[in-house]
Design an enzyme around this catalytic site. Structure first.
Site, PDB file in Angstrom:
ATOM      1  N   GLU A  48     -36.772  -5.357 -22.589  1.00  0.00           N
ATOM      2  CA  GLU A  48     -38.225  -5.138 -22.496  1.00  0.00           C
ATOM      3  C   GLU A  48     -38.631  -3.848 -23.219  1.00  0.00           C
ATOM      4  OE1 GLU A  48     -39.711  -6.688 -18.297  1.00  0.00           O
ATOM      5  OE2 GLU A  48     -37.766  -5.738 -18.167  1.00  0.00           O
TER       6      GLU A  48
ATOM      7  N   LYS B 265     -32.612  -9.527  -7.695  1.00  0.00           N
ATOM      8  CA  LYS B 265     -33.052  -9.407  -9.082  1.00  0.00           C
ATOM      9  C   LYS B 265     -32.128  -8.645  -9.994  1.00  0.00           C
ATOM     10  CE  LYS B 265     -37.029  -9.721 -10.512  1.00  0.00           C
ATOM     11  NZ  LYS B 265     -38.381  -9.355 -10.929  1.00  0.00           N
TER      12      LYS B 265
ATOM     13  N   SER C 247     -33.769  -4.375  -8.629  1.00  0.00           N
ATOM     14  CA  SER C 247     -35.082  -4.103  -8.072  1.00  0.00           C
ATOM     15  C   SER C 247     -34.897  -3.333  -6.774  1.00  0.00           C
ATOM     16  CB  SER C 247     -35.801  -5.424  -7.803  1.00  0.00           C
ATOM     17  OG  SER C 247     -36.817  -5.220  -6.829  1.00  0.00           O
TER      18      SER C 247
ATOM     19  N   HIS D  74     -42.128 -24.266 -31.286  1.00  0.00           N
ATOM     20  CA  HIS D  74     -43.197 -24.093 -30.277  1.00  0.00           C
ATOM     21  C   HIS D  74     -42.608 -23.800 -28.886  1.00  0.00           C
ATOM     22  CE1 HIS D  74     -45.859 -26.191 -33.237  1.00  0.00           C
ATOM     23  NE2 HIS D  74     -44.745 -26.876 -33.446  1.00  0.00           N
TER      24      HIS D  74
END
Ligand code: ARG
Length: 467
Positions: free
Chosen positions: A300, A293, A287, A166
């Site tokens: 992704e 970042k 970024s 979980h």
């Protein structure tokens, strides 16, 4: 090529006998597949050479015509590979583009190539050959991905991390064990690839339009020449079957789903909050506005490609589900789905292999997280069963009270004093502290397939012997 993309409405040279005029522009647009099936040129030429050779061997065409055909086809192959070949939409597909060019190159002998064959068995052959080769590439790519995981698993057979259910801390495991879970997944994918290759290892050519042919062809000969185990057994099924494409897409969807789960872990684990891994510069982006970042774009995009690949499977299943036997033009829609899925899958596996090889494992962060969240609570319960003779359900209850106490004191289980633990159950001794560390916890999981470092090493050796 002489007739290029001419827009004249002359009737088609392949079936002009029955037609007074050519197709409407919209008809031509919806009908043409050359824009995508030109990818099959090498398979089409290989298939035609095998077919012509067999026709001559069987005395159906002369050796002289066969030689002209083979020579012409080889010329076309080099024209296409050098970029000199002009594809024409008016000629619909790769089969007719090549045949028309052959006629220009060698004259009337070209007209004999299509004896005892149809575009229906021709396309079934070309596409099957292409899918088979793609599966062989996929098998290699998966082997490289598995090898990358085996190396990381070996390196980190002793690295502890929290195991999750979980996505909540469950029990300590090793990072090596976690890597080997992916080896199992991609290993199953690879065996699906191998099974798919076996399933499609039959040659369609010679099924003709759907009923076979009266010419004395030798389908075993063409099957052998094209590297198939043998010919297909039913000509109707042969021209209406696209299971090989569906199996490719099913395998691709399951593999992509595995890649996506891995991608999701990479995304989560590379956040500052988790901090389990640091992505290499080679597989991340920055970024344009936030200088701090480092984004896991490759992961992704792998996750996103899964949507496309699964979509292709659903698209082709839907195309096929309403088709009566045998061939219908609907089946022309099979290729773009497979080509797109193949390209996405190849890229996704390659990107993942690169990420797995390059990623930095932050063992300190993993270890710290492994010990938090009362991850050794099961070890305490097991100890109470083993050493104090409690039934597991009672041990579970006692441990629950120990966790509640630790929570109240804002400390870990191992930080509770013996007096604290004895206040919950009198039979607890200081020996209990031996099982409350994460290292002791993982080392104790020695059941077959368990997380103990030695067990994991055994599994690595098993896979290395097979990879
Ligand atoms: N371009 C066609 C396809 O991909 C080739 C087969 C055409 N057969 C036919 N009977 N029109 O399916």
């Amino acid at each position: 090529m002489a007739d290029g993309n001419s827009e004249t409405k002359s009737s088609n040279q392949m079936w002009g006998g029955r037609f007074a005029s050519g197709p409407d522009a919209i008809m031509e647009e919806i009908n043409a597949s050359i824009g995508f099936d030109k990818k099959l040129y090498a398979q089409d030429i290989r298939g035609s050479i095998a077919h012509a050779t067999m026709l001559a061997h069987q005395g159906i065409i002369s050796t002289e015509d066969k030689d002209k055909i083979v020579h012409g086809l080889n010329t076309i192959l080099s024209e296409i590979e050098s970029g000199a070949f002009e594809f024409s939409r008016r000629l619909e597909d790769i089969h007719m583009n090549i045949e028309a060019r052959l006629a220009t190159l060698i004259g009337p002998a070209a007209g004999r190539l299509h004896t005892a064959r149809s575009r229906n068995d021709q396309v079934a052959l070309d596409f099957r050959l292409w899918v088979k080769e793609e599966l062989q590439r996929t098998e290699k790519a998966l082997t490289a991905l598995i090898a990358a995981f085996l190396d990381r698993a070996e390196e980190h057979a002793d690295t502890v991390m929290p195991g999750f259910t979980h996505l909540q801390t469950a029990q300590p495991v090793t990072f090596g064990h976690h890597c080997m879970a992916y080896v199992e997944m991609f290993g199953r994918d690879r065996s699906r690839v191998r099974h798919a290759i076996e399933h499609m290892d039959e040659s369609p050519i010679g099924a003709a339009a759907l009923a076979g042919t009266g010419f004395p062809i030798d389908r075993h000969m063409t099957a052998k020449a094209l590297g198939f185990a043998g010919p297909t057994r039913n000509s109707i099924d042969t021209v209406s079957d696209r299971d090989f494409a569906l199996e490719f897409l099913s395998m691709a969807s399951i593999t992509a789903t595995h890649l996506s789960r891995l991608a999701e872990e990479i995304v989560i684990w590379s956040t500052p909050q988790f901090g389990f891994i640091r992505l290499s510069d080679a597989f991340s982006t920055g970024s344009s506005i936030m200088p701090q970042k480092k984004n896991p774009d490759a992961a992704e995009l792998v996750r996103a490609k899964t949507g496309r690949i699964n979509g292709s499977l659903v698209a082709l299943l839907t195309v096929m589900k309403g088709l009566p036997l045998a061939y219908s033009k609907d089946m022309q829609e099979d290729k773009e789905q497979v080509f797109d899925a193949a390209e996405s899958l190849e890229l996704a596996i390659a990107a993942m292999t690169g990420m797995v090889r390059d990623v930095t494992i932050r063992t300190d962060r993993m270890k710290a997280a492994a010990g938090s969240g009362y991850s050794t609570a099961t070890d305490l319960a097991d100890w109470l069963v083993r050493e104090a003779g409690l039934p597991f359900r009672d041990a579970h209850h006692v441990t629950g009270r120990a966790v509640a106490l630790a929570e109240q004191k804002a400390c870990d289980l191992a930080d509770l004093s013996l007096a604290d633990l004895q206040s919950i159950h009198a039979d607890i001794t200081d020996k209990v502290f031996d099982v409350l560390t994460v290292e002791a916890s993982v080392a104790s999981r020695t059941s077959f397939g368990g997380t103990a470092p030695n067990e994991v090493r055994k599994q690595i050796a098993w896979w290395r012997a097979r990879n």
